[in-house]
Design a protein around this motif. Structure first.
Motif, PDB file in Angstrom:
ATOM      1  N   MET A 157     -11.224   4.206  10.453  1.00  0.00           N
ATOM      2  CA  MET A 157     -10.463   3.376  10.274  1.00  0.00           C
ATOM      3  C   MET A 157     -10.214   3.107   9.354  1.00  0.00           C
ATOM      4  O   MET A 157     -10.510   3.691   7.645  1.00  0.00           O
ATOM      5  CB  MET A 157     -10.834   1.797  10.165  1.00  0.00           C
ATOM      6  CG  MET A 157      -9.837   0.379  10.114  1.00  0.00           C
ATOM      7  SD  MET A 157     -10.457  -0.874   9.867  1.00  0.00           S
ATOM      8  CE  MET A 157     -10.405  -1.102  11.920  1.00  0.00           C
ATOM      9  N   ASN A 158      -8.322   3.696   8.842  1.00  0.00           N
ATOM     10  CA  ASN A 158      -8.102   3.866   7.235  1.00  0.00           C
ATOM     11  C   ASN A 158      -7.749   2.569   6.516  1.00  0.00           C
ATOM     12  O   ASN A 158      -7.823   1.768   7.313  1.00  0.00           O
ATOM     13  CB  ASN A 158      -7.421   5.089   7.484  1.00  0.00           C
ATOM     14  CG  ASN A 158      -5.797   4.306   8.064  1.00  0.00           C
ATOM     15  OD1 ASN A 158      -5.160   3.135   8.222  1.00  0.00           O
ATOM     16  ND2 ASN A 158      -5.030   5.151   8.939  1.00  0.00           N
ATOM     17  N   PHE A 159      -7.274   2.705   5.854  1.00  0.00           N
ATOM     18  CA  PHE A 159      -7.193   1.571   4.809  1.00  0.00           C
ATOM     19  C   PHE A 159      -6.154   0.410   5.374  1.00  0.00           C
ATOM     20  O   PHE A 159      -5.609  -0.702   5.476  1.00  0.00           O
ATOM     21  CB  PHE A 159      -6.674   1.892   3.375  1.00  0.00           C
ATOM     22  CG  PHE A 159      -7.226   0.807   2.616  1.00  0.00           C
ATOM     23  CD1 PHE A 159      -7.975   0.114   2.454  1.00  0.00           C
ATOM     24  CD2 PHE A 159      -5.580   0.145   1.973  1.00  0.00           C
ATOM     25  CE1 PHE A 159      -7.628  -1.117   1.410  1.00  0.00           C
ATOM     26  CE2 PHE A 159      -5.269  -1.142   1.367  1.00  0.00           C
ATOM     27  CZ  PHE A 159      -6.297  -1.707   0.905  1.00  0.00           C
ATOM     28  N   SER A 160      -4.475   1.604   5.761  1.00  0.00           N
ATOM     29  CA  SER A 160      -3.738   0.418   6.347  1.00  0.00           C
ATOM     30  C   SER A 160      -3.971  -0.147   7.690  1.00  0.00           C
ATOM     31  O   SER A 160      -4.468  -1.693   7.765  1.00  0.00           O
ATOM     32  CB  SER A 160      -2.599   1.553   5.860  1.00  0.00           C
ATOM     33  OG  SER A 160      -2.068   1.651   4.841  1.00  0.00           O
ATOM     34  N   GLU A 161      -4.916   0.372   8.616  1.00  0.00           N
ATOM     35  CA  GLU A 161      -5.187  -0.662   9.403  1.00  0.00           C
ATOM     36  C   GLU A 161      -6.046  -1.146   9.317  1.00  0.00           C
ATOM     37  O   GLU A 161      -6.335  -2.236   9.908  1.00  0.00           O
ATOM     38  CB  GLU A 161      -6.375   0.639  10.500  1.00  0.00           C
ATOM     39  CG  GLU A 161      -5.344   1.753  11.033  1.00  0.00           C
ATOM     40  CD  GLU A 161      -5.582   2.844  11.284  1.00  0.00           C
ATOM     41  OE1 GLU A 161      -7.447   2.957  11.146  1.00  0.00           O
ATOM     42  OE2 GLU A 161      -5.427   4.031  12.549  1.00  0.00           O
ATOM     43  N   ALA A 162      -7.193  -1.313   8.021  1.00  0.00           N
ATOM     44  CA  ALA A 162      -8.512  -2.379   7.960  1.00  0.00           C
ATOM     45  C   ALA A 162      -7.370  -3.701   7.175  1.00  0.00           C
ATOM     46  O   ALA A 162      -7.154  -4.502   7.746  1.00  0.00           O
ATOM     47  CB  ALA A 162      -9.278  -1.775   6.679  1.00  0.00           C
ATOM     48  N   VAL A 163      -5.929  -3.287   6.698  1.00  0.00           N
ATOM     49  CA  VAL A 163      -5.510  -4.191   6.104  1.00  0.00           C
ATOM     50  C   VAL A 163      -4.773  -4.987   6.688  1.00  0.00           C
ATOM     51  O   VAL A 163      -4.618  -6.399   7.206  1.00  0.00           O
ATOM     52  CB  VAL A 163      -4.530  -4.220   5.289  1.00  0.00           C
ATOM     53  CG1 VAL A 163      -3.402  -4.671   4.809  1.00  0.00           C
ATOM     54  CG2 VAL A 163      -4.946  -3.197   3.561  1.00  0.00           C
ATOM     55  N   LYS A 164      -4.478  -4.301   8.208  1.00  0.00           N
ATOM     56  CA  LYS A 164      -3.551  -4.920   9.606  1.00  0.00           C
ATOM     57  C   LYS A 164      -4.607  -5.481  10.312  1.00  0.00           C
ATOM     58  O   LYS A 164      -4.101  -7.075  10.370  1.00  0.00           O
ATOM     59  CB  LYS A 164      -3.061  -3.444  10.083  1.00  0.00           C
ATOM     60  CG  LYS A 164      -1.931  -3.243   9.691  1.00  0.00           C
ATOM     61  CD  LYS A 164      -1.154  -1.631  10.655  1.00  0.00           C
ATOM     62  CE  LYS A 164      -0.092  -1.027  10.183  1.00  0.00           C
ATOM     63  NZ  LYS A 164       0.159  -0.323  10.625  1.00  0.00           N
ATOM     64  N   LYS A 165      -5.105  -4.940   9.815  1.00  0.00           N
ATOM     65  CA  LYS A 165      -6.503  -5.889  11.055  1.00  0.00           C
ATOM     66  C   LYS A 165      -6.744  -7.186  10.378  1.00  0.00           C
ATOM     67  O   LYS A 165      -6.653  -8.172  10.591  1.00  0.00           O
ATOM     68  CB  LYS A 165      -7.807  -5.236  10.898  1.00  0.00           C
ATOM     69  CG  LYS A 165      -8.968  -5.863  11.848  1.00  0.00           C
ATOM     70  CD  LYS A 165     -10.269  -5.385  11.882  1.00  0.00           C
ATOM     71  CE  LYS A 165     -11.296  -6.068  12.807  1.00  0.00           C
ATOM     72  NZ  LYS A 165     -12.915  -4.974  12.968  1.00  0.00           N
ATOM     73  N   ALA A 166      -7.048  -7.410   8.740  1.00  0.00           N
ATOM     74  CA  ALA A 166      -7.811  -8.626   8.379  1.00  0.00           C
ATOM     75  C   ALA A 166      -6.635  -9.624   7.892  1.00  0.00           C
ATOM     76  O   ALA A 166      -6.081 -10.497   8.460  1.00  0.00           O
ATOM     77  CB  ALA A 166      -7.637  -8.189   6.679  1.00  0.00           C
ATOM     78  N   MET A 167      -4.974  -8.904   8.392  1.00  0.00           N
ATOM     79  CA  MET A 167      -3.847  -9.286   7.684  1.00  0.00           C
ATOM     80  C   MET A 167      -3.297 -10.093   9.327  1.00  0.00           C
ATOM     81  O   MET A 167      -3.332 -11.724   9.507  1.00  0.00           O
ATOM     82  CB  MET A 167      -3.179  -8.572   8.288  1.00  0.00           C
ATOM     83  CG  MET A 167      -2.424  -7.983   6.277  1.00  0.00           C
ATOM     84  SD  MET A 167      -0.742  -7.145   6.536  1.00  0.00           S
ATOM     85  CE  MET A 167       0.327  -8.263   7.238  1.00  0.00           C
TER      86      MET A 167
END
Length: 67
Positions: free
Chosen positions: A1-11
């Motif tokens: 998982m890249n950083f953008s994907e991790a941020v989207k998941k957290a959001m």
């Protein structure tokens, strides 16, 4: 998982929108949208501000090399 994907998941888990992150970080909606879509590169400042807005931290784990 890249950083953008991790941020989207957290959001998603926190029920936050791109506009919520933009407002909290002081970046424009378009700036956050571009970061999340890969149109703009993350830098140290944007990573730190978004992590603070989400209340998350980056953790780097090193598993070592097998010989």
């Amino acid at each position: 998982m890249n950083f953008s994907e991790a941020v989207k998941k957290a959001m998603k888990e926190m029920d936050l929108r791109t506009s919520d992150i933009a407002r909290t970080t002081g970046y424009s909606y378009q700036h956050i949208y571009d970061l999340l879509s890969g149109e703009r590169r993350w830098n140290e400042d944007s990573i730190n501000k978004v992590c603070a807005a989400l209340g998350i931290k980056i953790e780097i784990k090193y598993g070592g090399c097998r010989k």
